[in-house]
Design an enzyme around this catalytic site. Structure first.
Site, mmCIF file in Angstrom:
data_model
loop_
_atom_site.group_PDB
_atom_site.id
_atom_site.type_symbol
_atom_site.label_atom_id
_atom_site.label_comp_id
_atom_site.label_asym_id
_atom_site.label_seq_id
_atom_site.Cartn_x
_atom_site.Cartn_y
_atom_site.Cartn_z
ATOM 1 N N GLU A 1 -9.891 -9.331 1.763
ATOM 2 C CA GLU A 1 -9.041 -9.779 2.693
ATOM 3 C C GLU A 1 -8.531 -8.945 3.854
ATOM 4 O OE1 GLU A 1 -4.616 -8.825 1.492
ATOM 5 O OE2 GLU A 1 -5.371 -9.241 -0.242
ATOM 6 N N CYS B 1 -6.202 -11.183 -3.069
ATOM 7 C CA CYS B 1 -6.896 -10.291 -3.930
ATOM 8 C C CYS B 1 -7.891 -11.188 -4.895
ATOM 9 C CB CYS B 1 -6.074 -9.431 -4.939
ATOM 10 S SG CYS B 1 -4.731 -8.419 -4.023
ATOM 11 N N HIS C 1 -5.893 -7.703 -12.806
ATOM 12 C CA HIS C 1 -5.721 -7.292 -11.547
ATOM 13 C C HIS C 1 -4.468 -6.334 -11.453
ATOM 14 C CE1 HIS C 1 -4.946 -7.145 -7.113
ATOM 15 N NE2 HIS C 1 -3.564 -7.735 -7.343
#
Length: 456
Positions: free
Chosen positions: A85, A119, A249
């Site tokens: 990103e 993400c 994550h």
């Protein structure tokens, strides 16, 4: 092309910058309470870069490092997908820039481009690569997934949750980390918990409270979706006892602890009569409703109930996230590499993985570890990546220097026209790609910092 089996990650490595700041020292510099970042966030150190490194230079370093350390022939790559990103061009992909490494070696027949969603981009790049190898379009070559980011925030409460790193994965058959087919639970929705609408700055707009709620809600939804597929496919009951390890994550480690506790809470909701969950019975009525995300008593009990399992099943995967911070798209995959670097006997172990990207997109999926007929064993990957020694060999900078370098990065980002980066090359490691200049056509030019020769 003949159908193949055991498709997954054959090799994995990470590039992280040479520089880091210590979170305990940053607490003092920011004049916040002791433990706010180290205990409250659960972080030790944070990687960062100045304006000499960008997402292309870091990705190029990560790819070249993987290809060299594993002696991979550049012609053996048939697909290259990038998940990031960190945007430096609104049209040209990072993947197209990485092609310079391949075209100079005669390989221009490589499918794939970039995937963007906070993400989650790396996970989508991985799924695309796995499905390419399973499809009729596969030409017998490997796929390469490159995923990571430079996570920077404006001065304030969110800045300590930054980080930097790019993970590269070699995807193919007869893999070391074999993904479970069909076993995937996905949840997506439209929400503005974290987004970057202002392209003149690198910093995101963040609603921290909403983002945590979205993360946990997505985890709940993915749990139920995965459970349905698991119990249909295996005819076994799904719970955290089905897995040896879990990777998440990781925006910061404290959220990872809460997330594993949340999975235990979901186990309780599926089996409330189990005696080991008796302390959770008062919360059965709130289920996974909105109130459950802000109930401090529920958090306290689930964290306590899951602590021993967390230390055994999750903590081995948190090394890189605690040391380097959040690499956004690379975060969950740095967790997998941490696990491989921390645990020796992993053959036939089962690993559950949760990937989350704000906005939002999330998936819960799984793999089993195959050390029997794979090209590289998990111990080989741990040894080749050598992350513990590499972490020790980094350069610690003072919070003052960290702040100065991020100020340079912000100033450089807002400049226009032809320019040379402001920062020096002192903090760029030998053998690393760096941004040399931006010319009058706004084309970025990269060089490699020479390695120091031992010859006189």
């Amino acid at each position: 092309m003949k159908k193949v089996k055991d498709i997954g990650i054959c090799a994995i490595d990470i590039y992280f910058p040479q520089t880091y700041v210590n979170q305990s020292e940053l607490e003092k510099y920011d004049k916040v309470s002791n433990g706010k970042y180290t205990i409250g966030l659960g972080q030790n150190n944070m990687s960062f870069v100045g304006d000499r490194e960008d997402i292309v230079s870091m990705a190029m370093t990560s790819v070249q490092m993987m290809m060299s350390k594993y002696s991979i022939d550049y012609s053996s790559i048939g697909r290259l997908e990038v998940g990031t990103e960190t945007i430096i061009d609104k049209s040209k992909s990072v993947k197209s820039s990485l092609m310079s490494l391949f075209q100079e070696r005669g390989n221009t027949s490589i499918e794939g481009v970039d995937t963007l969603n906070a993400c989650y981009g790396g996970t989508n790049a991985l799924f695309n690569s796995l499905q390419w190898i399973e499809s009729s379009y596969w030409d017998g070559r490997y796929a390469l997934v490159v995923t990571g980011d430079i996570a920077v925030y404006s001065k304030g409460a969110a800045r300590p949750t930054g980080g930097a790193g790019v993970v590269t994965m070699l995807i193919g058959p007869n893999a070391t980390l074999v993904f479970d087919q069909f076993l995937r639970g996905t949840h997506m929705e439209n929400v503005h918990d974290f987004y970057k609408p202002d392209l003149s700055i690198e910093y995101p707009y963040v609603d921290g409270k909403l983002s945590i709620e979205c993360y946990l809600r997505a985890l709940d939804k993915c749990y139920l979706e995965y459970k349905k597929r698991f119990e249909t496919t295996t005819t076994s009951t799904f719970s955290m006892e089905s897995f040896d390890y879990v990777c998440f994550h990781s925006p910061y480690n404290r959220l990872v602890q809460k997330s594993y506790a949340r999975l235990i809470y979901n186990d309780f909701l599926q089996n409330p009569n189990n005696p080991k969950y008796q302390d959770l019975l008062p919360f059965k009525h709130i289920s996974t409703g909105k109130d459950s995300y802000i109930n401090s008593k529920l958090d306290q009990i689930t964290l306590k109930l899951s602590l021993d399992d967390f230390k055994r099943k999750v903590n081995p995967s948190t090394l890189l996230s605690k040391e380097c911070g959040n690499s956004y798209c690379g975060s969950v995959y740095s967790g997998i590499l941490s696990l491989l670097s921390n645990v020796n006997d992993l053959n036939n172990k089962k690993v559950l993985i949760f990937s989350y990207g704000s906005g939002l997109a999330a998936s819960l999926f799984s793999l089993r570890i195959n050390n029997s007929n794979s090209l590289f064993k998990t111990n080989d990957i741990g040894r080749i990546s050598n992350i513990k020694e590499r972490l020790l060999n980094r350069v610690k900078t003072s919070p003052e220097e960290f702040s100065r370098i991020l100020d340079i990065r912000e100033k450089s980002h807002q400049m226009s026209g032809a320019r040379t980066p402001i920062d020096t090359l002192d903090y760029v490691s030998p053998g690393t790609f760096y941004l040399d200049k931006i010319d009058d056509k706004l084309i970025r030019h990269y060089k490699i910092k020479p390695t120091i020769s031992s010859k006189l």
